[in-house]
Design a protein around this motif. Structure first.
Motif, mmCIF file in Angstrom:
data_model
loop_
_atom_site.group_PDB
_atom_site.id
_atom_site.type_symbol
_atom_site.label_atom_id
_atom_site.label_comp_id
_atom_site.label_asym_id
_atom_site.label_seq_id
_atom_site.Cartn_x
_atom_site.Cartn_y
_atom_site.Cartn_z
ATOM 1 N N GLY A 1 11.294 -1.231 9.119
ATOM 2 C CA GLY A 1 10.519 -1.895 8.071
ATOM 3 C C GLY A 1 11.371 -2.929 7.341
ATOM 4 O O GLY A 1 10.975 -4.090 7.182
ATOM 5 N N SER A 2 12.547 -2.506 6.945
ATOM 6 C CA SER A 2 13.471 -3.390 6.242
ATOM 7 C C SER A 2 13.798 -4.608 7.087
ATOM 8 O O SER A 2 13.832 -5.746 6.602
ATOM 9 C CB SER A 2 14.730 -2.590 5.913
ATOM 10 N N SER B 1 8.674 2.507 2.522
ATOM 11 C CA SER B 1 9.107 3.669 1.738
ATOM 12 C C SER B 1 7.905 4.466 1.239
ATOM 13 O O SER B 1 7.943 5.702 1.243
ATOM 14 C CB SER B 1 9.972 3.224 0.548
ATOM 15 N N ALA B 2 6.865 3.764 0.847
ATOM 16 C CA ALA B 2 5.663 4.472 0.369
ATOM 17 C C ALA B 2 5.028 5.280 1.497
ATOM 18 O O ALA B 2 4.536 6.385 1.285
ATOM 19 C CB ALA B 2 4.664 3.460 -0.202
ATOM 20 N N LEU C 1 16.255 14.091 10.409
ATOM 21 C CA LEU C 1 17.451 13.390 9.952
ATOM 22 C C LEU C 1 17.527 11.965 10.492
ATOM 23 O O LEU C 1 18.380 11.186 10.058
ATOM 24 C CB LEU C 1 18.697 14.163 10.392
ATOM 25 N N THR C 2 16.703 11.629 11.469
ATOM 26 C CA THR C 2 16.876 10.340 12.129
ATOM 27 C C THR C 2 15.606 9.488 12.193
ATOM 28 O O THR C 2 15.678 8.269 12.010
ATOM 29 C CB THR C 2 17.395 10.547 13.574
ATOM 30 N N VAL C 3 14.462 10.103 12.460
ATOM 31 C CA VAL C 3 13.250 9.302 12.677
ATOM 32 C C VAL C 3 12.806 8.553 11.413
ATOM 33 O O VAL C 3 12.535 7.345 11.482
ATOM 34 C CB VAL C 3 12.116 10.169 13.272
ATOM 35 N N PRO C 4 12.728 9.205 10.253
ATOM 36 C CA PRO C 4 12.307 8.448 9.059
ATOM 37 C C PRO C 4 13.259 7.288 8.761
ATOM 38 O O PRO C 4 12.822 6.188 8.422
ATOM 39 C CB PRO C 4 12.361 9.494 7.933
ATOM 40 N N GLN C 5 14.542 7.554 8.914
ATOM 41 C CA GLN C 5 15.537 6.516 8.652
ATOM 42 C C GLN C 5 15.340 5.324 9.583
ATOM 43 O O GLN C 5 15.493 4.169 9.170
ATOM 44 C CB GLN C 5 16.951 7.088 8.834
ATOM 45 N N MET C 6 14.998 5.592 10.829
ATOM 46 C CA MET C 6 14.755 4.492 11.760
ATOM 47 C C MET C 6 13.528 3.688 11.338
ATOM 48 O O MET C 6 13.524 2.458 11.429
ATOM 49 C CB MET C 6 14.557 5.041 13.178
ATOM 50 N N LEU D 1 3.277 2.091 12.329
ATOM 51 C CA LEU D 1 2.963 1.127 13.386
ATOM 52 C C LEU D 1 2.006 0.053 12.882
ATOM 53 O O LEU D 1 2.148 -1.132 13.221
ATOM 54 C CB LEU D 1 2.361 1.854 14.598
ATOM 55 N N ASP D 2 1.059 0.455 12.039
ATOM 56 C CA ASP D 2 0.120 -0.532 11.501
ATOM 57 C C ASP D 2 0.854 -1.561 10.646
ATOM 58 O O ASP D 2 0.597 -2.766 10.748
ATOM 59 C CB ASP D 2 -0.963 0.171 10.671
ATOM 60 N N LEU D 3 1.758 -1.071 9.807
ATOM 61 C CA LEU D 3 2.521 -2.004 8.980
ATOM 62 C C LEU D 3 3.367 -2.924 9.854
ATOM 63 O O LEU D 3 3.428 -4.142 9.630
ATOM 64 C CB LEU D 3 3.431 -1.213 8.014
#
Lengths: 351, 351, 351, 351
Positions: free
Chosen positions: B331-332, B21-22, B321-326, B121-123
């Motif tokens: 991450g989750s 999220s950060a 609308l889609t990429v950040p959510q993915m 990607l690093d995370l």
């Protein structure tokens, strides 16, 4: 700070819709969940499962309390749901163990969903009516103007502006009817208990369901709809139908606004950081994006029908990830359409 | 209050992932956009398009300013993008019109996207490594235990725990390699100017691109990727591959945890509001939901490839609308897998 | 008579692609399955699991037989797969029980899939090269012509035809590289046996895998990929990337061909039953439809990653329902692009 | 030879459904198109647009002719649609130019679609009724048997077999009602002419529409639905609702059939090429695959709502690529459910 465009610090300036966000906001959801628990306590009292006076006291305690949200978040991390933590808080507040007895988490959350879907439909109905009115006005003002009818992206034969606008307006009027048909199916209280068969309520089942439904202004059902999600799919479908038809309107307007076509004039369109002279039809474009967004999400809601056994955590959570977002996209889509239509200065063949 | 499960007041207790999220937070995005504008000013100075000293002063003014977010929101509502408003603020702050000259909104926003994707990607890489390590440990602890191999949901022939875990681990190791292959393609500065051909930069184009790329630790490209979104699709695909493989792991664990199968013991699983005795494999379930969620979203990212002319507002917004959510779902999904694997007390045939 | 547009009695006149259909045809699939079984028998001979001479005789019998298709259909109805019926036929033909021993249905079908995907990639590669060549020629002929650059569906600033065509050509050149990267990952023999761990092959496992792989010109792997479907997803992604970029090209051409824009002239476009004067850009339109079709299907392939335990019938069948169709859509899309580009008579600003 | 599983030489042994395939077959489609053209000619005669006697002769010629399919295929390749070629053939056969006058390709193809959708709904209705009957019988035979209620993949509390089967049966009964509601909306003649406004019919418009509708046993409409596709989306939604609910049933049965659970006994399940002892619940598995397939396709149908101007080739073709396939999947799903339920020998707690 949200990555969600509908609630994003600055993207919400375009996508945001305060009314639909308020309907789906966490605090509204919590209020509905508390309303369920209060109605449940009163129902237990009314149906003889609890002492009526104590049940009323419990209900009032539930209604007047303040919930510790951090505790709900911790609880959700542990239980996958806020309800166990919520019920524990309510028991402490009401000073009784006679809270939520015979109900299950899904009863609470899905009943809150039903209320939220109804409120969404009401908002959409009122906006659809406004938009139908706006379109009727545009027809009155510009309807007889000539325009080129275009099929397969090619000029075909002359039509009038009325011909085009009718294809925008008629589906929206149809959705008003569909909302009416859908309301009674959506507005159904969820009561099933642990495994959906209301077994814990014994002979009191019918009384409890009727009582809770009445208190929440919902319809009764013969059975829990824990794993029968067809009405949720239907609501999501209607959301996407609405945004889909508005996407068609938006696509048309982006095409009409092209140089060389010039069939529409809009006021106050979007500026460009590189070309101050440009006017981008950003509201119309956004309608197309939202239509395609909802067309994407609706697949997830259909996937969520494969709801194994008496309750599927996986299928149910997939709804949480898609249905609220679709409602927000539809709300946003309606709001943007209102703005877009209000900005129309002229429709019809370029002079 | 967000309806987004990843940022929701209580659902974030399950779905939330503070680190991802950060990375995608609006303030991080703003920081990247300012970094672009500062690098742009310095590049103009270094390449002789602006006075070098003034350019440096402008860059420093950009780097040390505080942005008025309300103004960005208002601006986005008008222009469909925050950049015109942002540039106006920056010009006022720097006291010069020589800000953002030759760039366009998409250059800024997409460069910020590239940086954000790299950080994601690093995370993911570091989490994948941890998970691969956790799986290797489970293999060491329980790998030789017997288990029933199951095909088409039926007992087939005996296998070992190693056989099962390998099918979880190997794809994740493959994704580590894919991340390495993808990094250079994703980490590309976006420079195109108004219509994507860098025309406003004239002969200085190569110098500017190199200079901005170096300042932001990104790769150069011969051309703007304004309308060539294949690398964005590839990033989204990798997100969904990761969550998809973790969904397989989650699905397996829900099946292993069944009564009558008993092939896994988990500590600290989910409680039920109706049945305190139950232990629900909520982390495993959530992995399946997130896999199916990303499998749904990825279709939207592919739809967004139909990017008309030199820039499509509709296709581009569909990505927002889609990429950040993915990314958040992935991450989750990784975070939940770490928790889930840490909770494994035993794998293998029921004793 | 097929409802499938790619094989439909008359719709195939538009959508049909004989070459890709031949690659995916049932008889080609059967040939690959027989090639696997023959290679398997020879491998058993070579690795000492069967008598080498008898194994060769069995392989030759398999290679020279004619299969009873009705029996395969009946068998598929009973077993969900054609392989048990096929193996029974082969045993009778070869006069031995030493057929398919140690292999499983999925080994046969997925190996055939790998071969088919490779052949598809080869076809796509050769077509992409042709299309890149066609585009280079168009650039040579018309590249310096002026054209209006258009962003967000609005005229922005002048560009050249080269600027536009480059955004069509570059992604396709990138896909040529991706095909090379993907080939070794896709072209991997599937050998796992009943539960995917090659247990039935004992110490001969490595020898068998190497021998079968060599005979079929495929790569070996350390493990069966029965439930690790990431390479299938990657192939499907590449299919959709190709059709997606061609969809962008198609969308652009429909916009360029509009009256009032007139930036392209096509020969031999589509007629209308109502308006004989019209020329519809049907090839360009179809490219958009196919792009959106593949963008839809790819979600199904991602859903199929949730492959429970040692083999999921449901997930695997979902691939059968989507992957071949995507290959056909991509083949069709490439073929139509060749025709479309061959029909270009002029690109650039209307005279 | 088709790659389409529903029509594939051997996969059709599992997925094939002769009845639904016949409804959607190309020859049935052609028959409906000819019926439209014949009705159209008669309507022109009846409404005074053509000489009545000649119109009747034309209609009869249309009804008794044999169409050259190769020519339709060639024509579709050129025009993107078979209708221009078909009309040319019909004019030659009837010896008059007074064929199809005032109609357009989409009128013919969409009217054929409406008829085909109605026939599909009729088939689905009759199968749903059979399945509801089968389920009622299972409830009678096994309904009182005890079973473990399972939520979130964990044993929860005891239920009866009735409790489980009711969640399979009730949605199907609901779909019977939905079919009745949908029929009048779906069964609407398409008459719009070149640009959808029936302009070519002048004052005769109402008469023509009524006459054609009556001849084809369809409803009239005030306007062409060329670009208003909400009813197509609704039909596709109902298809996916049906297969979705059957997917839930299938998923449950795969879970019930597991070793260690043993809540169902099926006869004649699927064999394995590697493990002759196994009985795979292939029919139940296929139901899940088909549910997820339709859940994927429905997104494409929603995308096809963005139907630009008076007719979108791209959006319309996207329906051709998805709607028939959904109908076949739903038909197949119903057929397999009948077989699956007929194979149930026992439901309830393992003895």
């Amino acid at each position: 700070m949200s990555i969600n465009v509908f609630e994003h610090p600055w993207l919400s300036g375009l996508f945001g819709d305060a009314e639909i966000s308020a309907i789906w906001a966490a605090d509204a959801q919590l209020a509905h969940m508390l309303a369920f628990e209060a109605a449940w306590s009163r129902a237990r009292g009314a149906c003889g499962l609890s002492d009526a006076q104590e049940a009323e006291a419990t209900a009032q305690a539930i209604e007047s309390t303040t919930i510790d949200g951090d505790d709900l978040r911790r609880g959700t991390g542990i239980d996958g749901l806020p309800i166990p933590a919520l019920v524990k808080q309510l028991k402490a507040i009401a000073g009784t163990k006679d809270v939520h007895l015979g109900a299950t988490s899904q009863d609470v959350i899905d009943t809150a969903l039903a209320i939220t879907l109804l409120k969404s439909l009401d908002l959409f109905k009122s906006r659809l009516e406004e938009i139908v009115g706006q379109l009727a006005q545009l027809e009155q003002r510009f309807g007889d103007q000539a325009m080129m009818g275009r099929t397969r992206m090619q000029a075909a034969l002359p039509i009038t502006v009325n011909d085009r606008i009718e294809t925008w307006r008629l589906p929206l009027q149809g959705y008003l009817k569909r909302i009416e048909l859908l309301r009674p199916n959506i507005g159904v209280v969820q009561v099933g208990g642990a495994v959906g068969n209301r077994a814990a309520l014994g002979d009191h089942s019918e009384c409890i369901v009727a009582s809770v439904a009445k208190a929440l202004d919902l319809n009764v059902s013969d059975r829990a709809w824990h794993v029968m999600r067809d009405t949720v799919v239907e609501a999501a479908t209607l959301f996407s139908l609405i945004s889909g038809s508005l996407g068609k309107l938006g696509q048309d307007i982006t095409l009409m606004a092209q140089q060389g076509v010039g069939e529409i004039t809009l006021s106050g369109s979007g500026g460009s950081s590189a070309m101050p002279h440009k006017q981008n039809p950003i509201l119309a474009e956004t309608l197309v994006s939202l239509a395609r967004y909802n067309a994407t999400q609706v697949a997830g809601v259909h996937q969520a029908m494969v709801h194994e056994q008496e309750r599927s955590g996986t299928a149910w959570m997939l709804e949480w990830l898609t249905v609220p977002q679709m409602a927000l996209a539809t709300g946003s889509s309606l709001l943007l359409t209102k703005k877009l239509l209000a900005s129309v200065e002229r429709i019809g063949e370029a002079g």
